[in-house]
Design an enzyme around this catalytic site. Structure first.
Site, PDB file in Angstrom:
ATOM      1  CD  GLU A  36      25.758  23.489  46.470  1.00  0.00           C
ATOM      2  OE1 GLU A  36      26.920  23.117  46.685  1.00  0.00           O
ATOM      3  OE2 GLU A  36      25.454  24.338  45.624  1.00  0.00           O
ATOM      4  CB  CYS A 191      39.806  30.694  37.085  1.00  0.00           C
ATOM      5  SG  CYS A 191      41.379  30.768  37.960  1.00  0.00           S
ATOM      6  CB  CYS A 198      44.499  34.816  31.964  1.00  0.00           C
ATOM      7  SG  CYS A 198      44.984  33.456  33.054  1.00  0.00           S
ATOM      8  CB  CYS A 201      39.998  36.321  33.857  1.00  0.00           C
ATOM      9  SG  CYS A 201      39.682  36.285  35.637  1.00  0.00           S
ATOM     10  CB  CYS A 207      45.058  37.459  38.679  1.00  0.00           C
ATOM     11  SG  CYS A 207      45.494  35.750  38.996  1.00  0.00           S
TER      12      CYS A 207
END
Length: 356
Positions: A36, A191, A198, A201, A207
DNA sequence: CACTCGTGGGG
DNA sequence: TCCCCAAGAGT
Protein backbone atom coordinates in the site's frame (compact mmCIF):
# COMPACT_ATOMS: atom_id res chain seq x y z
CA UNK A 1 -29.71 -2.86 2.99
CA UNK A 2 -28.44 -4.91 0.08
CA UNK A 3 -26.77 -2.30 -2.05
CA UNK A 4 -26.75 -3.50 -5.62
CA UNK A 5 -23.58 -1.46 -6.12
CA UNK A 6 -21.44 -3.89 -4.15
CA UNK A 7 -23.28 -6.94 -5.47
CA UNK A 8 -22.76 -6.03 -9.12
CA UNK A 9 -19.20 -5.00 -8.49
CA UNK A 10 -18.30 -8.27 -6.78
CA UNK A 11 -19.87 -10.33 -9.56
CA UNK A 12 -17.75 -8.46 -12.06
CA UNK A 13 -14.65 -8.83 -9.91
CA UNK A 14 -14.98 -12.60 -9.61
CA UNK A 15 -14.70 -12.93 -13.38
CA UNK A 16 -12.57 -9.95 -14.41
CA UNK A 17 -10.60 -8.64 -11.42
CA UNK A 18 -6.86 -8.85 -10.76
CA UNK A 19 -6.24 -11.86 -8.56
CA UNK A 20 -2.57 -12.53 -9.11
CA UNK A 21 -0.53 -9.48 -8.09
CA UNK A 22 2.53 -10.23 -5.92
CA UNK A 23 0.98 -8.81 -2.74
CA UNK A 24 -2.11 -10.95 -3.20
CA UNK A 25 -0.16 -13.99 -2.14
CA UNK A 26 0.54 -14.64 1.53
CA UNK A 27 -1.62 -11.65 2.44
CA UNK A 28 -0.43 -10.72 5.91
CA UNK A 29 -0.56 -7.21 7.40
CA UNK A 30 3.11 -6.56 6.72
CA UNK A 31 2.94 -7.37 3.01
CA UNK A 32 -0.31 -5.47 2.58
CA UNK A 33 1.19 -2.48 4.37
CA UNK A 34 4.37 -2.35 2.30
CA UNK A 35 2.45 -2.74 -0.94
CA UNK A 36 0.00 0.00 0.00
CA UNK A 37 2.82 2.42 0.80
CA UNK A 38 4.66 1.62 -2.41
CA UNK A 39 1.47 2.01 -4.42
CA UNK A 40 0.79 5.51 -3.15
CA UNK A 41 0.82 7.73 -6.21
CA UNK A 42 2.75 5.01 -8.02
CA UNK A 43 1.60 2.67 -10.75
CA UNK A 44 1.34 -1.08 -10.29
CA UNK A 45 3.85 -2.01 -12.99
CA UNK A 46 6.44 0.27 -11.42
CA UNK A 47 5.93 -1.19 -7.96
CA UNK A 48 6.11 -4.92 -8.74
CA UNK A 49 9.93 -5.34 -9.01
CA UNK A 50 10.52 -3.05 -6.01
CA UNK A 51 8.03 -4.98 -3.90
CA UNK A 52 9.61 -8.32 -4.67
CA UNK A 53 13.15 -7.14 -3.94
CA UNK A 54 12.00 -5.40 -0.77
CA UNK A 55 10.31 -8.55 0.49
CA UNK A 56 13.40 -10.64 -0.16
CA UNK A 57 15.54 -8.22 1.84
CA UNK A 58 13.00 -7.34 4.56
CA UNK A 59 10.66 -10.34 4.86
CA UNK A 60 8.89 -9.14 8.01
CA UNK A 61 8.46 -6.17 10.36
CA UNK A 62 11.29 -7.23 12.63
CA UNK A 63 13.75 -7.41 9.74
CA UNK A 64 12.70 -3.97 8.57
CA UNK A 65 12.93 -2.45 12.03
CA UNK A 66 16.42 -3.84 12.57
CA UNK A 67 17.78 -2.70 9.23
CA UNK A 68 19.79 0.51 8.78
CA UNK A 69 17.69 3.26 7.25
CA UNK A 70 20.23 3.59 4.43
CA UNK A 71 19.50 0.02 3.44
CA UNK A 72 15.81 0.81 3.27
CA UNK A 73 16.44 3.94 1.22
CA UNK A 74 18.61 2.14 -1.29
CA UNK A 75 15.81 -0.35 -1.90
CA UNK A 76 13.57 2.64 -2.55
CA UNK A 77 15.98 4.27 -4.97
CA UNK A 78 14.14 5.16 -8.15
CA UNK A 79 10.64 4.86 -6.69
CA UNK A 80 10.28 8.48 -5.63
CA UNK A 81 8.60 10.05 -2.62
CA UNK A 82 11.43 8.95 -0.35
CA UNK A 83 9.67 10.13 2.80
CA UNK A 84 7.61 6.98 2.35
CA UNK A 85 10.71 4.86 2.93
CA UNK A 86 11.80 6.81 5.98
CA UNK A 87 8.28 6.68 7.39
CA UNK A 88 8.04 2.96 6.67
CA UNK A 89 11.21 2.31 8.62
CA UNK A 90 10.10 4.52 11.49
CA UNK A 91 6.70 2.84 11.68
CA UNK A 92 8.32 -0.61 11.72
CA UNK A 93 10.22 0.44 14.81
CA UNK A 94 7.00 1.76 16.34
CA UNK A 95 5.25 -1.54 15.70
CA UNK A 96 8.05 -3.46 17.39
CA UNK A 97 8.41 -1.13 20.36
CA UNK A 98 4.79 -0.12 20.96
CA UNK A 99 2.80 -3.11 19.66
CA UNK A 100 5.02 -6.09 20.39
CA UNK A 101 5.81 -6.57 16.72
CA UNK A 102 2.17 -7.17 15.76
CA UNK A 103 0.03 -4.86 13.65
CA UNK A 104 -2.89 -3.31 15.53
CA UNK A 105 -6.22 -4.28 13.95
CA UNK A 106 -7.69 -0.90 14.67
CA UNK A 107 -8.23 2.09 12.42
CA UNK A 108 -7.17 4.71 14.92
CA UNK A 109 -4.05 2.87 16.05
CA UNK A 110 -3.02 2.18 12.49
CA UNK A 111 -3.39 5.86 11.59
CA UNK A 112 -1.14 6.79 14.49
CA UNK A 113 1.73 5.02 12.72
CA UNK A 114 3.94 7.26 10.64
CA UNK A 115 2.98 7.23 6.98
CA UNK A 116 -0.36 5.47 7.44
CA UNK A 117 -3.33 7.71 6.77
CA UNK A 118 -7.04 7.12 6.61
CA UNK A 119 -7.13 5.22 3.33
CA UNK A 120 -4.03 3.09 3.93
CA UNK A 121 -5.26 2.12 7.41
CA UNK A 122 -8.56 1.03 5.89
CA UNK A 123 -6.80 -0.98 3.19
CA UNK A 124 -4.81 -2.89 5.79
CA UNK A 125 -7.94 -3.58 7.83
CA UNK A 126 -9.93 -4.76 4.83
CA UNK A 127 -7.28 -6.77 3.04
CA UNK A 128 -5.25 -8.24 5.89
CA UNK A 129 -7.80 -8.46 8.72
CA UNK A 130 -10.97 -8.72 6.64
CA UNK A 131 -12.51 -6.06 8.83
CA UNK A 132 -15.01 -3.62 7.38
CA UNK A 133 -13.31 -0.34 6.51
CA UNK A 134 -13.57 2.20 3.71
CA UNK A 135 -10.76 3.18 1.37
CA UNK A 136 -10.66 6.19 -0.95
CA UNK A 137 -7.83 6.23 -3.43
CA UNK A 138 -7.56 7.76 -6.87
CA UNK A 139 -9.43 4.87 -8.49
CA UNK A 140 -12.32 4.96 -6.06
CA UNK A 141 -12.55 8.74 -6.31
CA UNK A 142 -12.92 8.49 -10.07
CA UNK A 143 -15.52 5.71 -9.95
CA UNK A 144 -17.64 7.48 -7.35
CA UNK A 145 -17.32 10.94 -8.84
CA UNK A 146 -18.74 9.55 -12.07
CA UNK A 147 -21.30 7.24 -10.52
CA UNK A 148 -22.80 10.06 -8.45
CA UNK A 149 -21.80 12.91 -10.77
CA UNK A 150 -19.97 14.64 -7.94
CA UNK A 151 -18.71 17.96 -9.29
CA UNK A 152 -15.45 19.66 -8.40
CA UNK A 153 -11.84 18.73 -7.95
CA UNK A 154 -11.28 15.91 -5.39
CA UNK A 155 -8.27 17.76 -3.99
CA UNK A 156 -10.69 20.23 -2.49
CA UNK A 157 -11.78 19.31 1.01
CA UNK A 158 -15.52 19.71 0.44
CA UNK A 159 -15.44 17.45 -2.61
CA UNK A 160 -13.26 14.95 -0.81
CA UNK A 161 -15.68 14.77 2.11
CA UNK A 162 -18.58 14.08 -0.24
CA UNK A 163 -16.64 11.26 -1.87
CA UNK A 164 -15.78 9.75 1.52
CA UNK A 165 -19.49 9.67 2.37
CA UNK A 166 -20.32 7.97 -0.92
CA UNK A 167 -17.54 5.45 -0.35
CA UNK A 168 -18.77 4.62 3.14
CA UNK A 169 -22.35 4.15 1.97
CA UNK A 170 -21.33 1.60 -0.63
CA UNK A 171 -19.00 -0.38 1.63
CA UNK A 172 -20.62 -3.79 2.22
CA UNK A 173 -20.63 -5.88 5.38
CA UNK A 174 -19.56 -9.05 3.61
CA UNK A 175 -16.55 -9.82 1.43
CA UNK A 176 -14.83 -6.61 2.41
CA UNK A 177 -11.44 -7.73 1.11
CA UNK A 178 -12.79 -8.60 -2.31
CA UNK A 179 -14.90 -5.46 -2.47
CA UNK A 180 -11.92 -3.25 -1.66
CA UNK A 181 -9.89 -4.87 -4.40
CA UNK A 182 -12.85 -4.88 -6.77
CA UNK A 183 -13.55 -1.15 -6.71
CA UNK A 184 -9.87 -0.40 -7.26
CA UNK A 185 -9.74 -2.87 -10.14
CA UNK A 186 -12.80 -1.30 -11.72
CA UNK A 187 -11.15 2.11 -11.59
CA UNK A 188 -7.89 0.78 -12.96
CA UNK A 189 -9.30 -1.46 -15.71
CA UNK A 190 -12.73 -0.12 -16.73
CA UNK A 191 -13.49 3.29 -15.25
CA UNK A 192 -10.19 4.68 -16.48
CA UNK A 193 -9.29 8.33 -16.60
CA UNK A 194 -9.40 8.53 -20.37
CA UNK A 195 -11.68 6.46 -22.58
CA UNK A 196 -13.54 4.55 -19.87
CA UNK A 197 -14.96 1.22 -21.07
CA UNK A 198 -18.52 2.00 -20.02
CA UNK A 199 -19.96 -0.71 -22.27
CA UNK A 200 -18.46 -3.45 -20.11
CA UNK A 201 -18.93 -1.71 -16.77
CA UNK A 202 -21.12 -3.59 -14.30
CA UNK A 203 -22.42 -0.26 -12.97
CA UNK A 204 -23.21 1.40 -16.28
CA UNK A 205 -26.99 1.27 -15.84
CA UNK A 206 -26.81 3.28 -12.60
CA UNK A 207 -23.97 5.66 -13.41
CA UNK A 208 -25.13 9.28 -13.34
CA UNK A 209 -22.26 10.61 -15.46
CA UNK A 210 -22.93 7.91 -18.07
CA UNK A 211 -26.64 8.74 -18.09
CA UNK A 212 -25.75 12.33 -18.85
CA UNK A 213 -23.04 11.38 -21.33
CA UNK A 214 -20.62 13.43 -19.26
CA UNK A 215 -18.00 10.90 -18.19
CA UNK A 216 -15.28 13.28 -19.25
CA UNK A 217 -16.38 15.92 -16.75
CA UNK A 218 -15.63 13.71 -13.75
CA UNK A 219 -13.69 13.91 -11.62
CA UNK A 220 -13.30 17.67 -11.91
CA UNK A 221 -9.86 18.80 -12.98
CA UNK A 222 -7.34 20.52 -10.83
CA UNK A 223 -7.10 24.30 -11.20
CA UNK A 224 -3.94 24.86 -13.17
CA UNK A 225 -1.19 27.01 -11.82
CA UNK A 226 1.90 28.33 -13.45
CA UNK A 227 5.00 26.33 -12.63
CA UNK A 228 7.87 28.48 -11.42
CA UNK A 229 11.25 28.15 -13.13
CA UNK A 230 14.15 27.42 -10.80
CA UNK A 231 17.84 27.14 -11.51
CA UNK A 232 20.47 25.27 -9.55
CA UNK A 233 24.08 24.19 -9.86
CA UNK A 234 25.16 20.62 -9.35
CA UNK A 235 28.89 20.11 -8.99
CA UNK A 236 30.66 17.12 -10.48
CA UNK A 237 33.73 16.97 -8.25
CA UNK A 238 36.19 14.49 -9.63
CA UNK A 239 39.58 13.37 -8.39
CA UNK A 240 42.45 12.06 -10.49
CA UNK A 241 41.20 8.50 -10.27
CA UNK A 242 37.83 9.56 -11.59
CA UNK A 243 36.01 9.22 -8.32
CA UNK A 244 33.05 11.48 -7.84
CA UNK A 245 32.18 13.23 -4.61
CA UNK A 246 28.67 12.64 -3.40
CA UNK A 247 26.86 14.52 -0.70
CA UNK A 248 24.14 13.24 1.61
CA UNK A 249 21.06 15.38 1.25
CA UNK A 250 19.08 16.50 4.27
CA UNK A 251 16.29 14.14 5.35
CA UNK A 252 13.53 16.44 4.14
CA UNK A 253 13.08 18.15 0.81
CA UNK A 254 13.72 16.89 -2.68
CA UNK A 255 15.58 13.55 -2.79
CA UNK A 256 15.68 13.59 1.02
CA UNK A 257 18.23 11.25 2.56
CA UNK A 258 19.74 10.24 -0.77
CA UNK A 259 23.28 10.69 -2.03
CA UNK A 260 23.65 13.12 -4.86
CA UNK A 261 26.04 15.53 -6.44
CA UNK A 262 26.70 18.53 -4.18
CA UNK A 263 24.21 21.24 -4.93
CA UNK A 264 24.86 24.92 -4.54
CA UNK A 265 22.30 27.09 -2.87
CA UNK A 266 19.84 27.96 -5.65
CA UNK A 267 19.95 31.52 -4.34
CA UNK A 268 23.36 31.92 -5.97
CA UNK A 269 23.11 33.35 -9.43
CA UNK A 270 24.69 31.21 -12.15
CA UNK A 271 27.13 33.98 -13.06
CA UNK A 272 28.52 33.83 -9.57
CA UNK A 273 29.46 30.16 -9.65
CA UNK A 274 33.18 30.41 -8.78
CA UNK A 275 32.66 32.64 -5.77
CA UNK A 276 29.70 30.71 -4.55
CA UNK A 277 31.54 27.44 -4.93
CA UNK A 278 34.51 28.71 -3.00
CA UNK A 279 32.29 29.93 -0.20
CA UNK A 280 30.43 26.66 0.00
CA UNK A 281 33.32 24.24 -0.33
CA UNK A 282 36.42 26.24 0.46
CA UNK A 283 38.60 25.51 -2.52
CA UNK A 284 39.51 27.18 -5.74
CA UNK A 285 37.08 26.51 -8.52
CA UNK A 286 37.74 29.49 -10.70
CA UNK A 287 38.08 27.38 -13.84
CA UNK A 288 35.22 24.90 -13.87
CA UNK A 289 34.48 22.98 -17.02
CA UNK A 290 30.83 23.50 -17.70
CA UNK A 291 28.80 20.67 -19.11
CA UNK A 292 25.53 21.30 -20.90
CA UNK A 293 22.69 21.98 -18.55
CA UNK A 294 19.24 20.53 -18.91
CA UNK A 295 15.76 21.21 -17.72
CA UNK A 296 13.76 18.75 -15.67
CA UNK A 297 10.07 19.17 -14.94
CA UNK A 298 8.93 18.28 -11.45
CA UNK A 299 5.39 18.16 -10.20
CA UNK A 300 5.23 21.79 -9.20
CA UNK A 301 8.15 23.52 -10.89
CA UNK A 302 10.69 23.37 -13.67
CA UNK A 303 14.26 22.95 -12.56
CA UNK A 304 17.13 24.04 -14.76
CA UNK A 305 20.10 21.94 -13.68
CA UNK A 306 23.50 23.27 -14.57
CA UNK A 307 26.36 20.83 -13.98
CA UNK A 308 29.89 22.12 -13.40
CA UNK A 309 32.79 19.70 -13.66
CA UNK A 310 35.64 20.38 -11.28
CA UNK A 311 38.89 18.54 -10.84
CA UNK A 312 39.84 18.30 -7.20
CA UNK A 313 43.42 17.65 -6.18
CA UNK A 314 42.99 17.06 -2.49
CA UNK A 315 39.97 15.14 -1.35
CA UNK A 316 40.46 16.02 2.28
CA UNK A 317 39.62 19.61 1.41
CA UNK A 318 36.03 18.73 0.80
CA UNK A 319 35.45 15.47 2.62
CA UNK A 320 35.87 16.66 6.15
CA UNK A 321 32.46 17.98 7.08
CA UNK A 322 30.77 14.64 7.70
CA UNK A 323 28.21 15.16 4.97
CA UNK A 324 30.47 14.17 2.13
CA UNK A 325 31.78 10.87 0.98
CA UNK A 326 33.83 9.63 -1.92
CA UNK A 327 32.41 6.81 -3.91
CA UNK A 328 33.36 5.31 -7.20
CA UNK A 329 31.29 6.21 -10.18
CA UNK A 330 29.97 2.67 -10.62
CA UNK A 331 28.94 2.53 -7.00
CA UNK A 332 27.24 5.87 -7.37
CA UNK A 333 24.86 4.42 -9.90
CA UNK A 334 23.70 1.86 -7.39
CA UNK A 335 23.14 4.29 -4.53
CA UNK A 336 20.13 6.45 -4.14
CA UNK A 337 20.61 8.54 -7.21
CA UNK A 338 17.45 9.88 -8.81
CA UNK A 339 17.02 10.25 -12.54
CA UNK A 340 18.41 13.74 -13.18
CA UNK A 341 21.57 12.97 -11.25
CA UNK A 342 22.00 9.65 -12.99
CA UNK A 343 21.68 11.56 -16.21
CA UNK A 344 24.43 13.93 -15.24
CA UNK A 345 26.73 11.10 -14.28
CA UNK A 346 26.07 8.97 -17.31
CA UNK A 347 26.17 11.86 -19.74
CA UNK A 348 29.60 12.75 -18.45
CA UNK A 349 30.89 9.33 -19.40
CA UNK A 350 32.16 8.33 -22.78
CA UNK A 351 29.91 5.29 -22.98
CA UNK A 352 26.34 5.89 -21.96
CA UNK A 353 24.80 2.97 -20.14
CA UNK A 354 21.80 2.14 -18.01
CA UNK A 355 19.62 4.20 -20.30
CA UNK A 356 16.47 2.65 -21.62
C1' DC B 1 -6.03 24.81 3.43
C1' DA B 2 -2.09 25.14 0.34
C1' DC B 3 1.92 23.19 -0.39
C1' DT B 4 5.47 19.55 -0.92
C1' DC B 5 7.29 15.20 -2.28
C1' DG B 6 9.22 11.86 -7.64
C1' DT B 7 9.13 9.00 -11.21
C1' DG B 8 7.11 7.00 -15.39
C1' DG B 9 3.24 6.75 -18.58
C1' DG B 10 -0.44 8.52 -21.60
C1' DG B 11 -2.82 12.06 -24.40
C1' DT C 1 7.37 19.08 -25.84
C1' DC C 2 4.26 19.76 -22.28
C1' DC C 3 0.59 18.67 -19.46
C1' DC C 4 -1.91 15.79 -16.18
C1' DC C 5 -1.88 12.11 -13.12
C1' DA C 6 -1.16 7.62 -10.44
C1' DA C 7 -3.32 2.33 -4.53
C1' DG C 8 -1.75 9.70 -0.23
C1' DA C 9 0.40 11.55 3.71
C1' DG C 10 2.94 15.07 6.33
C1' DT C 11 3.76 19.82 7.30
Amino acid sequence: MSDSFARKLLAWYDKNGRHDLPWHHDRNPYRVWVSEIMLQQTQVTTVIPYFEAFMRRFPNVAALAEAPVDDVLSHWSGLGYYARARNLHKAAKQIVSDHGGEFPADQEQLESLTGIGRSTAAAILAQAFQTRATILDGNVKRVLARYHAVPGWPGKTSVLNRLWKCAEQHTPEERIRDYTQAIMDLGAMVCTRSRPACDVCPLNSDCEAKARGEQKLYPGSKPKKEKPEKTTWMLILEDREGRILLERRPPSGIWGGLWSLPELDPAYQPEELPDACEQAYGYDCSQPELADGFRHTFSHYHLHIQPARLNVANTSQVADNGNHQWVYRDEALTLGLPAPIRTILTSSQSSPQEQT
